[in-house]
Design a protein around this motif. Structure first.
Motif, PDB file in Angstrom:
ATOM      1  N   ARG A  65     112.328 -68.966  29.245  1.00 51.73           N
ATOM      2  CA  ARG A  65     111.328 -69.777  28.538  1.00 51.73           C
ATOM      3  C   ARG A  65     110.223 -70.219  29.493  1.00 51.73           C
ATOM      4  O   ARG A  65     109.039 -70.243  29.132  1.00 51.73           O
ATOM      5  CB  ARG A  65     111.986 -70.978  27.874  1.00 51.73           C
ATOM      6  CG  ARG A  65     111.025 -71.794  27.000  1.00 51.73           C
ATOM      7  CD  ARG A  65     110.479 -70.959  25.851  1.00 51.73           C
ATOM      8  NE  ARG A  65     109.465 -71.678  25.094  1.00 51.73           N
ATOM      9  CZ  ARG A  65     109.727 -72.375  23.996  1.00 51.73           C
ATOM     10  NH1 ARG A  65     110.943 -72.442  23.507  1.00 51.73           N
ATOM     11  NH2 ARG A  65     108.746 -72.990  23.359  1.00 51.73           N
ATOM     12  N   ASN A  66     110.576 -70.558  30.729  1.00 51.01           N
ATOM     13  CA  ASN A  66     109.568 -70.938  31.711  1.00 51.01           C
ATOM     14  C   ASN A  66     108.596 -69.799  31.982  1.00 51.01           C
ATOM     15  O   ASN A  66     107.373 -70.007  32.078  1.00 51.01           O
ATOM     16  CB  ASN A  66     110.226 -71.371  33.018  1.00 51.01           C
ATOM     17  CG  ASN A  66     110.856 -72.747  32.930  1.00 51.01           C
ATOM     18  OD1 ASN A  66     110.547 -73.530  32.035  1.00 51.01           O
ATOM     19  ND2 ASN A  66     111.753 -73.047  33.859  1.00 51.01           N
ATOM     20  N   LEU A  67     109.127 -68.580  32.119  1.00 52.01           N
ATOM     21  CA  LEU A  67     108.265 -67.426  32.336  1.00 52.01           C
ATOM     22  C   LEU A  67     107.275 -67.261  31.183  1.00 52.01           C
ATOM     23  O   LEU A  67     106.084 -67.015  31.394  1.00 52.01           O
ATOM     24  CB  LEU A  67     109.105 -66.152  32.488  1.00 52.01           C
ATOM     25  CG  LEU A  67     109.847 -65.961  33.812  1.00 52.01           C
ATOM     26  CD1 LEU A  67     110.720 -64.711  33.753  1.00 52.01           C
ATOM     27  CD2 LEU A  67     108.865 -65.856  34.968  1.00 52.01           C
ATOM     28  N   GLU A  69     106.240 -69.536  29.062  1.00 50.72           N
ATOM     29  CA  GLU A  69     105.324 -70.664  28.919  1.00 50.72           C
ATOM     30  C   GLU A  69     104.195 -70.628  29.946  1.00 50.72           C
ATOM     31  O   GLU A  69     103.068 -71.026  29.657  1.00 50.72           O
ATOM     32  CB  GLU A  69     106.091 -71.988  29.063  1.00 50.72           C
ATOM     33  CG  GLU A  69     106.993 -72.320  27.877  1.00 50.72           C
ATOM     34  CD  GLU A  69     106.230 -72.825  26.677  1.00 50.72           C
ATOM     35  OE1 GLU A  69     104.986 -72.994  26.773  1.00 50.72           O
ATOM     36  OE2 GLU A  69     106.866 -73.045  25.633  1.00 50.72           O
ATOM     37  N   TYR A  70     104.486 -70.153  31.163  1.00 51.38           N
ATOM     38  CA  TYR A  70     103.527 -70.320  32.249  1.00 51.38           C
ATOM     39  C   TYR A  70     102.804 -69.048  32.662  1.00 51.38           C
ATOM     40  O   TYR A  70     101.897 -69.099  33.489  1.00 51.38           O
ATOM     41  CB  TYR A  70     104.223 -70.946  33.459  1.00 51.38           C
ATOM     42  CG  TYR A  70     104.592 -72.385  33.208  1.00 51.38           C
ATOM     43  CD1 TYR A  70     103.632 -73.389  33.267  1.00 51.38           C
ATOM     44  CD2 TYR A  70     105.895 -72.744  32.862  1.00 51.38           C
ATOM     45  CE1 TYR A  70     103.953 -74.704  33.008  1.00 51.38           C
ATOM     46  CE2 TYR A  70     106.232 -74.068  32.594  1.00 51.38           C
ATOM     47  CZ  TYR A  70     105.256 -75.042  32.674  1.00 51.38           C
ATOM     48  OH  TYR A  70     105.580 -76.342  32.406  1.00 51.38           O
ATOM     49  N   ALA A  71     103.156 -67.914  32.089  1.00 48.98           N
ATOM     50  CA  ALA A  71     102.433 -66.680  32.399  1.00 48.98           C
ATOM     51  C   ALA A  71     101.156 -66.611  31.572  1.00 48.98           C
ATOM     52  O   ALA A  71     101.136 -67.001  30.404  1.00 48.98           O
ATOM     53  CB  ALA A  71     103.320 -65.472  32.118  1.00 48.98           C
ATOM     54  N   LYS A  72     100.094 -66.102  32.171  1.00 49.92           N
ATOM     55  CA  LYS A  72      98.823 -65.981  31.454  1.00 49.92           C
ATOM     56  C   LYS A  72      98.789 -64.738  30.576  1.00 49.92           C
ATOM     57  O   LYS A  72      98.189 -64.742  29.508  1.00 49.92           O
ATOM     58  CB  LYS A  72      97.654 -65.923  32.451  1.00 49.92           C
ATOM     59  CG  LYS A  72      97.301 -67.244  33.090  1.00 49.92           C
ATOM     60  CD  LYS A  72      96.036 -67.104  33.928  1.00 49.92           C
ATOM     61  CE  LYS A  72      95.606 -68.446  34.502  1.00 49.92           C
ATOM     62  NZ  LYS A  72      94.352 -68.337  35.296  1.00 49.92           N
ATOM     63  N   ALA A 132     106.617 -63.612  36.803  1.00 43.56           N
ATOM     64  CA  ALA A 132     106.344 -64.949  37.313  1.00 43.56           C
ATOM     65  C   ALA A 132     104.915 -65.041  37.831  1.00 43.56           C
ATOM     66  O   ALA A 132     104.388 -64.083  38.398  1.00 43.56           O
ATOM     67  CB  ALA A 132     107.330 -65.284  38.435  1.00 43.56           C
ATOM     68  N   PRO A 133     104.266 -66.196  37.632  1.00 40.84           N
ATOM     69  CA  PRO A 133     102.936 -66.399  38.221  1.00 40.84           C
ATOM     70  C   PRO A 133     102.993 -66.222  39.737  1.00 40.84           C
ATOM     71  O   PRO A 133     103.975 -66.572  40.380  1.00 40.84           O
ATOM     72  CB  PRO A 133     102.608 -67.852  37.844  1.00 40.84           C
ATOM     73  CG  PRO A 133     103.443 -68.131  36.636  1.00 40.84           C
ATOM     74  CD  PRO A 133     104.711 -67.346  36.830  1.00 40.84           C
ATOM     75  N   LYS A 167      97.014 -73.865  25.404  1.00 37.66           N
ATOM     76  CA  LYS A 167      97.376 -73.159  26.633  1.00 37.66           C
ATOM     77  C   LYS A 167      96.173 -73.019  27.553  1.00 37.66           C
ATOM     78  O   LYS A 167      96.304 -73.123  28.776  1.00 37.66           O
ATOM     79  CB  LYS A 167      97.969 -71.791  26.309  1.00 37.66           C
ATOM     80  CG  LYS A 167      98.490 -71.060  27.545  1.00 37.66           C
ATOM     81  CD  LYS A 167      99.286 -69.826  27.181  1.00 37.66           C
ATOM     82  CE  LYS A 167      99.835 -69.162  28.436  1.00 37.66           C
ATOM     83  NZ  LYS A 167     100.667 -67.971  28.124  1.00 37.66           N
ATOM     84  N   ARG A 170      95.706 -76.073  29.532  1.00 34.57           N
ATOM     85  CA  ARG A 170      96.708 -76.205  30.580  1.00 34.57           C
ATOM     86  C   ARG A 170      96.491 -75.211  31.716  1.00 34.57           C
ATOM     87  O   ARG A 170      96.647 -75.557  32.886  1.00 34.57           O
ATOM     88  CB  ARG A 170      98.098 -76.010  29.994  1.00 34.57           C
ATOM     89  CG  ARG A 170      99.221 -76.321  30.981  1.00 34.57           C
ATOM     90  CD  ARG A 170     100.581 -76.186  30.340  1.00 34.57           C
ATOM     91  NE  ARG A 170     100.980 -74.784  30.216  1.00 34.57           N
ATOM     92  CZ  ARG A 170     101.284 -74.173  29.081  1.00 34.57           C
ATOM     93  NH1 ARG A 170     101.216 -74.836  27.941  1.00 34.57           N
ATOM     94  NH2 ARG A 170     101.650 -72.918  29.063  1.00 34.57           N
ATOM     95  N   MET A 171      96.077 -73.974  31.370  1.00 30.67           N
ATOM     96  CA  MET A 171      95.963 -72.916  32.368  1.00 30.67           C
ATOM     97  C   MET A 171      94.619 -72.908  33.076  1.00 30.67           C
ATOM     98  O   MET A 171      94.492 -72.373  34.172  1.00 30.67           O
ATOM     99  CB  MET A 171      96.198 -71.545  31.717  1.00 30.67           C
ATOM    100  CG  MET A 171      97.519 -71.405  30.987  1.00 30.67           C
ATOM    101  SD  MET A 171      98.966 -71.524  32.060  1.00 30.67           S
ATOM    102  CE  MET A 171      98.932 -69.952  32.874  1.00 30.67           C
TER     103      MET A 171
END
Length: 198
Positions: A65-67, A69-72, A132-133, A167, A170-171
């Protein structure tokens, strides 16, 4: 390291708060009961659990879920449509922008002129890979989702756009700058399998 198990079930997000947005696809209403209880499978069991226990890493479902949520961006593989003549039925790779709705389903903003858009309209089966970012190599985490992608229901288009606006805030710059009449929203409302490499 990767390990396989047919019995391991991975629930990505079992609870949704009232403030979270759930985006529906045109095809998802008939499958709503199935997708809302969809058990998502991971092929990482013993290895990742042993590492989690010894190094205090997040559980696989949290890491996935983290991947998301935070990947562009995501790498999307679709099946080339028959309109592509000699390339028909071959896999086609592209990079797409995406956000995640309140139940963890990827939502995509895609141009109607893009080849991958035409491909999923002809055949919804596809796979996306998210890493991952700050990706530096094969030692970094990544996840592949296999599923079916459908156009977002017209009643949910505003919700889908809101996910991308949130998003982008946030990004920061570099995410979802393009808007226009050719932009359409899609959602992977049926996820059939997950491959997570931690």
């Amino acid at each position: 390291k990767e390990a396989t198990s047919e019995d391991e079930e991975l629930e990505l997000l079992t609870e949704t708060s009232p403030s979270e947005t759930l985006v529906r696809s045109r095809g998802s209403l008939a499958l709503e009961a199935a997708t809302s209880r969809q058990s998502l499978r991971t092929q990482l069991t013993g290895g990742i659990q042993a590492t989690t226990a010894t190094l205090d890493l997040p559980e696989p479902q949290v890491a996935v879920r983290n991947l998301l949520e935070y990947a562009k961006h995501a790498h999307m593989s679709t099946v080339m449509s028959k309109a592509q003549h000699r390339r028909a039925n071959y896999p086609f790779g592209s990079i797409v922008e995406f956000a995640v709705d309140g139940s963890g389903y990827p939502v995509f903003a895609m141009s109607s002129l893009a080849i991958h858009t035409r491909n999923v309209l002809a055949n919804p089966r596809c796979a996306i890979q998210v890493h991952a970012p700050g990706w530096t190599g094969l030692n970094n985490a990544r996840v592949t989702l296999f599923g079916d992608v459908f156009p977002v229901d017209p009643n949910s288009v505003r919700d889908a756009a809101s996910l991308f606006d949130t998003k982008r805030e946030r990004m920061g710059t570099g995410f979802h700058q393009s808007k226009g009449a050719n932009l359409s929203y899609f959602v992977m409302s049926r996820i059939v399998d997950i491959l997570f490499v931690g």
